[in-house]
Structure formats: structure tokens, C-alpha cells
Design a protein around this motif. Structure first.
Motif, PDB file in Angstrom:
ATOM      1  N   PHE A  87      -2.116 -34.773  39.130  1.00 54.20           N
ATOM      2  CA  PHE A  87      -1.530 -33.490  39.524  1.00 54.20           C
ATOM      3  C   PHE A  87      -0.373 -33.099  38.615  1.00 54.20           C
ATOM      4  O   PHE A  87      -0.240 -31.930  38.229  1.00 54.20           O
ATOM      5  CB  PHE A  87      -1.053 -33.562  40.978  1.00 54.20           C
ATOM      6  N   GLU A  88       0.487 -34.060  38.253  1.00 57.49           N
ATOM      7  CA  GLU A  88       1.677 -33.742  37.477  1.00 57.49           C
ATOM      8  C   GLU A  88       1.337 -33.181  36.096  1.00 57.49           C
ATOM      9  O   GLU A  88       1.995 -32.255  35.605  1.00 57.49           O
ATOM     10  CB  GLU A  88       2.570 -34.981  37.349  1.00 57.49           C
ATOM     11  N   VAL A  89       0.319 -33.758  35.437  1.00 50.49           N
ATOM     12  CA  VAL A  89      -0.097 -33.242  34.129  1.00 50.49           C
ATOM     13  C   VAL A  89      -0.621 -31.815  34.268  1.00 50.49           C
ATOM     14  O   VAL A  89      -0.293 -30.927  33.468  1.00 50.49           O
ATOM     15  CB  VAL A  89      -1.168 -34.157  33.500  1.00 50.49           C
ATOM     16  N   CYS A  90      -1.447 -31.590  35.282  1.00 53.95           N
ATOM     17  CA  CYS A  90      -1.985 -30.243  35.512  1.00 53.95           C
ATOM     18  C   CYS A  90      -0.857 -29.255  35.819  1.00 53.95           C
ATOM     19  O   CYS A  90      -0.841 -28.126  35.303  1.00 53.95           O
ATOM     20  CB  CYS A  90      -2.994 -30.271  36.662  1.00 53.95           C
ATOM     21  N   LYS A  91       0.091 -29.666  36.653  1.00 53.73           N
ATOM     22  CA  LYS A  91       1.227 -28.805  36.993  1.00 53.73           C
ATOM     23  C   LYS A  91       2.030 -28.438  35.749  1.00 53.73           C
ATOM     24  O   LYS A  91       2.430 -27.280  35.574  1.00 53.73           O
ATOM     25  CB  LYS A  91       2.135 -29.510  38.003  1.00 53.73           C
ATOM     26  N   SER A  92       2.241 -29.416  34.881  1.00 58.91           N
ATOM     27  CA  SER A  92       2.990 -29.162  33.649  1.00 58.91           C
ATOM     28  C   SER A  92       2.311 -28.105  32.784  1.00 58.91           C
ATOM     29  O   SER A  92       2.970 -27.236  32.208  1.00 58.91           O
ATOM     30  CB  SER A  92       3.147 -30.470  32.859  1.00 58.91           C
ATOM     31  N   CYS A  93       0.982 -28.165  32.703  1.00 62.23           N
ATOM     32  CA  CYS A  93       0.248 -27.195  31.889  1.00 62.23           C
ATOM     33  C   CYS A  93       0.186 -25.833  32.567  1.00 62.23           C
ATOM     34  O   CYS A  93       0.268 -24.794  31.894  1.00 62.23           O
ATOM     35  CB  CYS A  93      -1.157 -27.727  31.595  1.00 62.23           C
ATOM     36  N   ILE A  94       0.046 -25.815  33.877  1.00 63.18           N
ATOM     37  CA  ILE A  94       0.065 -24.543  34.612  1.00 63.18           C
ATOM     38  C   ILE A  94       1.412 -23.849  34.424  1.00 63.18           C
ATOM     39  O   ILE A  94       1.489 -22.669  34.096  1.00 63.18           O
ATOM     40  CB  ILE A  94      -0.224 -24.783  36.110  1.00 63.18           C
ATOM     41  N   ASP A  95       2.483 -24.611  34.611  1.00 62.85           N
ATOM     42  CA  ASP A  95       3.829 -24.060  34.447  1.00 62.85           C
ATOM     43  C   ASP A  95       4.122 -23.719  32.987  1.00 62.85           C
ATOM     44  O   ASP A  95       4.970 -22.865  32.697  1.00 62.85           O
ATOM     45  CB  ASP A  95       4.880 -25.054  34.951  1.00 62.85           C
ATOM     46  N   GLY A  96       3.415 -24.382  32.068  1.00 60.81           N
ATOM     47  CA  GLY A  96       3.675 -24.217  30.643  1.00 60.81           C
ATOM     48  C   GLY A  96       2.799 -23.201  29.943  1.00 60.81           C
ATOM     49  O   GLY A  96       2.756 -23.165  28.704  1.00 60.81           O
ATOM     50  N   GLY A  97       2.063 -22.366  30.709  1.00 63.90           N
ATOM     51  CA  GLY A  97       1.379 -21.239  30.095  1.00 63.90           C
ATOM     52  C   GLY A  97      -0.125 -21.340  29.949  1.00 63.90           C
ATOM     53  O   GLY A  97      -0.762 -20.412  29.443  1.00 63.90           O
ATOM     54  N   VAL A 120      -4.486 -29.634  43.226  1.00 63.12           N
ATOM     55  CA  VAL A 120      -4.351 -28.878  41.975  1.00 63.12           C
ATOM     56  C   VAL A 120      -4.824 -27.447  42.160  1.00 63.12           C
ATOM     57  O   VAL A 120      -4.186 -26.497  41.686  1.00 63.12           O
ATOM     58  CB  VAL A 120      -5.124 -29.568  40.833  1.00 63.12           C
ATOM     59  N   VAL A 121      -5.961 -27.273  42.843  1.00 65.47           N
ATOM     60  CA  VAL A 121      -6.513 -25.934  43.076  1.00 65.47           C
ATOM     61  C   VAL A 121      -5.508 -25.059  43.811  1.00 65.47           C
ATOM     62  O   VAL A 121      -5.281 -23.892  43.444  1.00 65.47           O
ATOM     63  CB  VAL A 121      -7.839 -26.023  43.856  1.00 65.47           C
ATOM     64  N   GLU A 122      -4.892 -25.590  44.856  1.00 71.28           N
ATOM     65  CA  GLU A 122      -3.945 -24.794  45.638  1.00 71.28           C
ATOM     66  C   GLU A 122      -2.748 -24.363  44.792  1.00 71.28           C
ATOM     67  O   GLU A 122      -2.302 -23.211  44.874  1.00 71.28           O
ATOM     68  CB  GLU A 122      -3.487 -25.602  46.861  1.00 71.28           C
ATOM     69  N   TYR A 123      -2.248 -25.278  43.963  1.00 70.33           N
ATOM     70  CA  TYR A 123      -1.101 -24.954  43.114  1.00 70.33           C
ATOM     71  C   TYR A 123      -1.500 -23.948  42.033  1.00 70.33           C
ATOM     72  O   TYR A 123      -0.767 -22.981  41.766  1.00 70.33           O
ATOM     73  CB  TYR A 123      -0.552 -26.228  42.464  1.00 70.33           C
ATOM     74  N   ALA A 124      -2.659 -24.169  41.422  1.00 72.56           N
ATOM     75  CA  ALA A 124      -3.110 -23.315  40.321  1.00 72.56           C
ATOM     76  C   ALA A 124      -3.444 -21.902  40.798  1.00 72.56           C
ATOM     77  O   ALA A 124      -3.020 -20.906  40.189  1.00 72.56           O
ATOM     78  CB  ALA A 124      -4.319 -23.944  39.638  1.00 72.56           C
ATOM     79  N   HIS A 125      -4.212 -21.797  41.856  1.00 69.69           N
ATOM     80  CA  HIS A 125      -4.648 -20.488  42.334  1.00 69.69           C
ATOM     81  C   HIS A 125      -3.460 -19.616  42.739  1.00 69.69           C
ATOM     82  O   HIS A 125      -3.499 -18.382  42.572  1.00 69.69           O
ATOM     83  CB  HIS A 125      -5.614 -20.646  43.490  1.00 69.69           C
ATOM     84  N   ALA A 126      -2.409 -20.232  43.264  1.00 69.32           N
ATOM     85  CA  ALA A 126      -1.219 -19.473  43.651  1.00 69.32           C
ATOM     86  C   ALA A 126      -0.519 -18.880  42.438  1.00 69.32           C
ATOM     87  O   ALA A 126       0.303 -17.956  42.574  1.00 69.32           O
ATOM     88  CB  ALA A 126      -0.258 -20.376  44.421  1.00 69.32           C
ATOM     89  N   VAL A 129      -4.155 -19.337  37.916  1.00 66.51           N
ATOM     90  CA  VAL A 129      -4.806 -20.250  36.978  1.00 66.51           C
ATOM     91  C   VAL A 129      -6.067 -20.825  37.621  1.00 66.51           C
ATOM     92  O   VAL A 129      -6.099 -21.097  38.823  1.00 66.51           O
ATOM     93  CB  VAL A 129      -3.835 -21.391  36.578  1.00 66.51           C
ATOM     94  N   VAL A 130      -7.121 -20.993  36.822  1.00 69.94           N
ATOM     95  CA  VAL A 130      -8.384 -21.513  37.338  1.00 69.94           C
ATOM     96  C   VAL A 130      -8.475 -23.016  37.087  1.00 69.94           C
ATOM     97  O   VAL A 130      -7.783 -23.570  36.232  1.00 69.94           O
ATOM     98  CB  VAL A 130      -9.597 -20.798  36.718  1.00 69.94           C
ATOM     99  N   VAL A 131      -9.373 -23.668  37.850  1.00 69.28           N
ATOM    100  CA  VAL A 131      -9.443 -25.125  37.820  1.00 69.28           C
ATOM    101  C   VAL A 131     -10.885 -25.607  37.644  1.00 69.28           C
ATOM    102  O   VAL A 131     -11.801 -25.127  38.324  1.00 69.28           O
ATOM    103  CB  VAL A 131      -8.866 -25.741  39.113  1.00 69.28           C
ATOM    104  N   GLU A 132     -11.044 -26.555  36.740  1.00 70.83           N
ATOM    105  CA  GLU A 132     -12.297 -27.298  36.562  1.00 70.83           C
ATOM    106  C   GLU A 132     -12.085 -28.713  37.084  1.00 70.83           C
ATOM    107  O   GLU A 132     -11.003 -29.282  36.923  1.00 70.83           O
ATOM    108  CB  GLU A 132     -12.666 -27.341  35.077  1.00 70.83           C
ATOM    109  N   ALA A 133     -13.101 -29.271  37.716  1.00 70.42           N
ATOM    110  CA  ALA A 133     -13.040 -30.659  38.165  1.00 70.42           C
ATOM    111  C   ALA A 133     -14.272 -31.385  37.660  1.00 70.42           C
ATOM    112  O   ALA A 133     -15.152 -30.788  37.038  1.00 70.42           O
ATOM    113  CB  ALA A 133     -12.956 -30.726  39.683  1.00 70.42           C
TER     114      ALA A 133
END
Length: 309
Positions: A87-97, A120-126, A129-133
Motif C-alpha cells: 500500500f505504501e508504495v502505491c500511495k507514494s505514487c498516487i500522491d506523487g502524480g 489501494v483501490v479506496e485510496y486511489a479512487h478517492a 487514480v485507477v488501479v490494476e491488480a
């Protein structure tokens, strides 16, 4: 033009029965070669960054290079995190553009994969940002992804439906026989198209993803072998199989190994012919052109997305 997500891109690909190329990037020349090819072919484009690329080139440099590509080409480009491990890596990239991230929970048990993907989906969609799993595990080696053949598992169609429904993920990477790296098959190449068709029918209008899908073009392998250390027995996914996958719900095809081979082959050839050269521009320029040529080939003959931007 700002970065785009893959939502509209994948819907067009699904309806048009073609795939969008997701190309791994590590430096300026690789990005330039890819985007120059896509611009000439008027093709949609996903530029993706692995954990290894972020460590090598730094997040901020890669984001700024992709922003330059947007300004230079005007193409619809998505910036995607490849194989986010938590989650933390994904959050960093979401927050980073980034406009798209992959959370790879395939190493976890099914319920744990669902839990981390949903988070990750909940954080990204808000944040738009879209998510692949990923469900199922591909064998092979690519950056930090290392899976022995004995640990590889194909994607279960029933689990795929449950996974998508419970996580709300936007696309799903499935395992049907591809593998990471240059050594994909022992013997005759084979993908489980019956499994792919079943998953596609059970998840109608839902974008699927193929990892480990480089075709390992023989011309670059031969050139690498001729001008340097050999790459014996390298065997990629046949192009006709990838074209078929694009007609069966696969909207995104990942390409990394072919980029590495094209660049390495060009640089090895340059130094074999010009051993005294020490100007990086002299050997990186033909390497960039080799990447451009390879990507144009993929766009036209493997992805079938030329003119679809």
C-alpha cells in the motif's frame, strides 16, 4: 495535455479488440524512443515505472520526463506504477502524480490479496487514480519480481470474478502461461486461451492485462549474441498469440524485456564498431532509434493500436 487514466483508453481497446502497450521506462532515451514511435503511429500509450526504475532514476526525474513527453507529443499518456508491492508504495505514487498504479498482492493468500487491493483501490479512487491488480502468479524474473516455475499458478476464473467484485479494481493482470524475462517457454510456446476466454466471458467488458509478454525479437537477440555475451535459448511470446489475446479482452500488454534487448543490442554493436568512442550521445542516439523502431513494430503488428490515440 495532462496525464490520463486508462479508463477511456481501455474501453476503446476493449470495443476495438486491440491492446495498448505498457512500456517500462528507466531513463530519458528510453522514454524518447517510445513516445516518438507512439507519436508517429498516433497510438495511445502507457509508460510504466517499476520499483527498480524508481530506485535507479528517482521518482521525480521520471515524472518530469513523462511530463516533457506529454508536452512534446500531445498524446494520451498514462503514467503507471508496475508491480507495486504494498500500500505504501502505491500511495507514494498516487500522491506523487501517477495516474494509474498496480498493487501486486499475488504473492499473498487470496483473502489477503483482496484486502490490500481494496485498500489501494479506496485510496486511489478517492484521488482519481485507477488501479490494476494481479491474480495468479507468473514465473520468471523482472527487477524485484522473482517467481520460480514451481510457484507459478494460473488464474482461476471463478476467483477472478469474486476478486473483481470484492475489490472494485479497474483492471486485472492474469496468468495464462506468460512469464517475466527472456526465457518464457521450454519447448513449444503455449498460452491457455481457453482460460482467457472463460475469464473474459465471466467478466464482460472488463479489461484484462498480460504481463511477461515481450516477444523477444530474434534480431535483437542475435545482435546481442554477435557483439557481446550470449543470451542463449531466449524465447518470447509469438506475436500472433498476443494479437489473439487482444481480441479476447486483453486491453494492456506489458513490454520490458524487448526494450532492454533493443537498447543493449544497439550499444553492443556501436562499441564493437567504435571501440574508442566515449561520447554517450554517440551510442545512446542509435539505442534510442532502436527502441523507436521496435516500439513502432509492436504498435502496428502486435498491439494493433496504430491510429487509435
Amino acid at each position: 495535455m495532462p496525464l490520463v487514466t486508462t479508463k477511456e483508453m481501455f474501453q476503446k481497446a476493449y470495443d476495438g479488440q486491440y491492446a495498448v502497450g505498457a512500456f517500462n521506462v528507466n531513463n530519458m532515451e528510453i522514454i524518447q524512443g517510445i513516445v516518438d514511435a507512439a507519436k508517429e503511429e498516433n497510438a495511445p500509450l502507457i509508460l510504466q515505472v517499476s520499483a527498480g526504475a524508481r530506485k535507479y532514476a528517482k521518482h521525480v526525474y521520471l515524472v518530469k520526463l513523462v511530463e516533457a513527453a506529454l508536452e512534446d507529443t500531445g498524446l494520451p499518456i498514462a503514467l503507471h506504477l508496475d508491480h507495486g508491492e504494498d500500500f505504501e508504495v502505491c500511495k507514494s505514487c498516487i500522491d506523487g502524480g501517477f495516474s494509474s498504479v498496480m498493487i501486486d498482492g499475488s504473492k499473498h493468500p487470496f483473502e489477503e490479496n483482496i484486502a490490500v487491493t481494496k485498500k489501494v483501490v479506496e485510496y486511489a479512487h478517492a484521488r482519481g487514480v485507477v488501479v490494476e491488480a494481479e491474480l495468479g502468479r507468473l514465473a520468471g524474473v523482472e527487477d524485484a519480481v522473482k517467481v520460480n516455475a514451481k510457484d507459478a499458478t494460473y488464474t482461476d476464473p471463478d476467483q477472478a470474478v469474486e476478486f473483481v467484485e470484492r475489490t472494485g479494481v479497474d483492471s486485472l493482470a492474469i496468468a495464462i502461461g506468460t512469464s517475466h524475462g527472456a526465457y518464457k517457454f521450454k519447448g513449444e510456446p503455449s498460452l491457455d486461451f481457453a482460460r482467457l476466454e472463460k475469464i473474459s466471458k465471466m467478466l464482460p467488458n472488463f479489461p484484462l492485462v498480460l504481463h511477461g509478454a515481450s516477444t523477444v525479437l530474434p534480431e535483437f537477440v542475435a545482435k546481442c549474441n554477435e557483439y557481446g555475451g550470449e543470451i542463449p535459448g531466449a524465447q518470447g511470446v509469438p506475436e500472433d498469440m498476443l494479437l489473439r489475446a487482444g481480441k479476447l479482452g486483453v486491453c494492456k500488454i506489458n513490454i520490458d524485456t524487448d526494450l532492454r534487448l533493443a537498447m543493449t543490442a544497439s550499444i553492443r554493436e556501436h562499441f564493437a564498431k567504435h571501440p574508442g568512442d566515449f561520447d554517450p550521445r554517440q551510442y545512446l542516439k542509435p539505442a534510442r532509434e532502436a527502441i523507436k523502431s521496435m516500439v513502432k513494430h509492436k504498435v502496428k503488428n502486435v498491439l494493433n493500436c496504430s491510429g487509435r490515440a
